[in-house]
Design a protein around this motif. Structure first.
Motif, PDB file in Angstrom:
ATOM      1  N   PHE A 108     -14.801   1.560  51.743  1.00  0.00           N
ATOM      2  CA  PHE A 108     -15.018   0.223  52.274  1.00  0.00           C
ATOM      3  C   PHE A 108     -16.056   0.363  53.369  1.00  0.00           C
ATOM      4  CE2 PHE A 108     -13.531  -2.998  55.533  1.00  0.00           C
ATOM      5  CZ  PHE A 108     -14.112  -4.086  54.904  1.00  0.00           C
ATOM      6  N   VAL A 109     -17.200  -0.269  53.206  1.00  0.00           N
ATOM      7  CA  VAL A 109     -18.267  -0.222  54.197  1.00  0.00           C
ATOM      8  C   VAL A 109     -18.454  -1.634  54.732  1.00  0.00           C
ATOM      9  CG1 VAL A 109     -20.709   0.271  54.609  1.00  0.00           C
ATOM     10  CG2 VAL A 109     -19.401   1.695  53.004  1.00  0.00           C
ATOM     11  N   PHE A 110     -18.477  -1.744  56.057  1.00  0.00           N
ATOM     12  CA  PHE A 110     -18.717  -3.071  56.628  1.00  0.00           C
ATOM     13  C   PHE A 110     -19.713  -2.987  57.770  1.00  0.00           C
ATOM     14  CE2 PHE A 110     -15.096  -1.543  59.125  1.00  0.00           C
ATOM     15  CZ  PHE A 110     -15.404  -1.944  60.418  1.00  0.00           C
ATOM     16  N   SER A 111     -20.383  -4.102  57.986  1.00  0.00           N
ATOM     17  CA  SER A 111     -21.376  -4.231  59.041  1.00  0.00           C
ATOM     18  C   SER A 111     -21.063  -5.523  59.793  1.00  0.00           C
ATOM     19  CB  SER A 111     -22.778  -4.288  58.426  1.00  0.00           C
ATOM     20  OG  SER A 111     -23.736  -4.589  59.411  1.00  0.00           O
ATOM     21  N   VAL A 112     -21.029  -5.439  61.120  1.00  0.00           N
ATOM     22  CA  VAL A 112     -20.751  -6.610  61.951  1.00  0.00           C
ATOM     23  C   VAL A 112     -21.711  -6.625  63.141  1.00  0.00           C
ATOM     24  CG1 VAL A 112     -18.291  -6.754  61.350  1.00  0.00           C
ATOM     25  CG2 VAL A 112     -18.987  -5.378  63.302  1.00  0.00           C
ATOM     26  N   SER A 113     -21.883  -7.797  63.717  1.00  0.00           N
ATOM     27  CA  SER A 113     -22.568  -7.853  65.004  1.00  0.00           C
ATOM     28  C   SER A 113     -21.794  -6.961  65.951  1.00  0.00           C
ATOM     29  CB  SER A 113     -22.590  -9.287  65.537  1.00  0.00           C
ATOM     30  OG  SER A 113     -23.374 -10.115  64.727  1.00  0.00           O
ATOM     31  N   HIS A 114     -22.479  -6.156  66.716  1.00  0.00           N
ATOM     32  CA  HIS A 114     -21.790  -5.164  67.548  1.00  0.00           C
ATOM     33  C   HIS A 114     -20.857  -5.862  68.535  1.00  0.00           C
ATOM     34  CE1 HIS A 114     -20.874  -1.597  69.733  1.00  0.00           C
ATOM     35  NE2 HIS A 114     -21.727  -0.880  69.014  1.00  0.00           N
ATOM     36  N   PRO A 115     -19.559  -5.561  68.457  1.00  0.00           N
ATOM     37  CA  PRO A 115     -18.596  -6.238  69.326  1.00  0.00           C
ATOM     38  C   PRO A 115     -18.834  -6.011  70.823  1.00  0.00           C
ATOM     39  CG  PRO A 115     -17.457  -5.071  67.569  1.00  0.00           C
ATOM     40  CD  PRO A 115     -18.898  -4.648  67.520  1.00  0.00           C
ATOM     41  N   CYS A 116     -19.446  -4.889  71.186  1.00  0.00           N
ATOM     42  CA  CYS A 116     -19.663  -4.577  72.605  1.00  0.00           C
ATOM     43  C   CYS A 116     -20.921  -5.223  73.178  1.00  0.00           C
ATOM     44  CB  CYS A 116     -19.774  -3.070  72.806  1.00  0.00           C
ATOM     45  SG  CYS A 116     -18.310  -2.157  72.332  1.00  0.00           S
ATOM     46  N   PHE A 117     -21.923  -5.457  72.343  1.00  0.00           N
ATOM     47  CA  PHE A 117     -23.235  -5.859  72.859  1.00  0.00           C
ATOM     48  C   PHE A 117     -23.804  -7.143  72.258  1.00  0.00           C
ATOM     49  CE2 PHE A 117     -23.205  -1.110  72.522  1.00  0.00           C
ATOM     50  CZ  PHE A 117     -22.914  -0.863  73.857  1.00  0.00           C
ATOM     51  N   ASN A 118     -23.192  -7.660  71.190  1.00  0.00           N
ATOM     52  CA  ASN A 118     -23.773  -8.810  70.496  1.00  0.00           C
ATOM     53  C   ASN A 118     -22.660  -9.772  70.105  1.00  0.00           C
ATOM     54  OD1 ASN A 118     -25.577 -10.500  69.222  1.00  0.00           O
ATOM     55  ND2 ASN A 118     -25.980  -9.137  67.510  1.00  0.00           N
ATOM     56  N   ALA A 119     -22.012 -10.336  71.106  1.00  0.00           N
ATOM     57  CA  ALA A 119     -20.920 -11.276  70.890  1.00  0.00           C
ATOM     58  C   ALA A 119     -21.103 -12.449  71.843  1.00  0.00           C
ATOM     59  CB  ALA A 119     -19.578 -10.577  71.132  1.00  0.00           C
ATOM     60  N   THR A 120     -20.265 -13.461  71.708  1.00  0.00           N
ATOM     61  CA  THR A 120     -20.437 -14.646  72.553  1.00  0.00           C
ATOM     62  C   THR A 120     -20.157 -14.360  74.030  1.00  0.00           C
ATOM     63  OG1 THR A 120     -18.190 -15.383  72.033  1.00  0.00           O
ATOM     64  CG2 THR A 120     -19.981 -16.281  70.686  1.00  0.00           C
ATOM     65  N   GLY A 121     -19.458 -13.276  74.354  1.00  0.00           N
ATOM     66  CA  GLY A 121     -19.208 -12.899  75.742  1.00  0.00           C
ATOM     67  C   GLY A 121     -20.296 -12.023  76.337  1.00  0.00           C
ATOM     68  N   CYS A 122     -21.426 -11.902  75.632  1.00  0.00           N
ATOM     69  CA  CYS A 122     -22.538 -11.061  76.085  1.00  0.00           C
ATOM     70  C   CYS A 122     -23.764 -11.912  76.376  1.00  0.00           C
ATOM     71  CB  CYS A 122     -22.898 -10.031  75.019  1.00  0.00           C
ATOM     72  SG  CYS A 122     -21.558  -8.921  74.592  1.00  0.00           S
TER      73      CYS A 122
END
Length: 122
Positions: A5-19
């Motif tokens: 299972f391979v997944f790609s997401v916006s980086h939770p640490c640097f590219n989220a609505t809290g950033c």
């Protein structure tokens, strides 16, 4: 059974609505340089918010921000183990058209990619 299972997401640490992307001017040895960084004000609590996906879109869409622990632990509970991870960043571009282009943040990855291997249910 086996599988990947391979997944790609916006980086939770640097590219989220809290950033927030930040640009500062710094005097370094008599030369003014631009320093690009990310300011994180929200991370650990899962949230759902609306935001901009691309400039010019007609309406905001939902973002489902989750910390890395929530993403990976969901996979681990389902019997997957992680056997690969990448955090790709954009190459710097001297002529980036927008101040806040990810090309200016070449030391900060906007994406997290993980490869999981199925080991069986737990």
């Amino acid at each position: 059974g086996s599988g990947r299972f391979v997944f790609s997401v916006s980086h939770p640490c640097f590219n989220a609505t809290g950033c927030k992307k930040v640009v500062e001017e710094e005097d370094k040895d008599g030369e003014l340089i631009m320093v690009y960084s990310v300011k994180v004000s929200e991370y650990i609590r899962p949230s759902t918010k609306k935001g901009l996906g691309i400039i010019g879109q007609p309406a905001p869409h939902y973002y489902f921000d989750r910390p890395i622990s929530v993403l990976f632990n969901t996979c681990f509970r389902a019997g997957f183990v992680m056997d690969g991870m990448e955090e790709p960043a954009f190459e710097p571009m001297a002529d980036a058209r927008r101040t806040f282009s990810w090309s200016n943040y070449s030391e900060i990855p906007p994406v997290l990619v993980a490869r999981m291997r199925f080991m069986g249910g737990t």
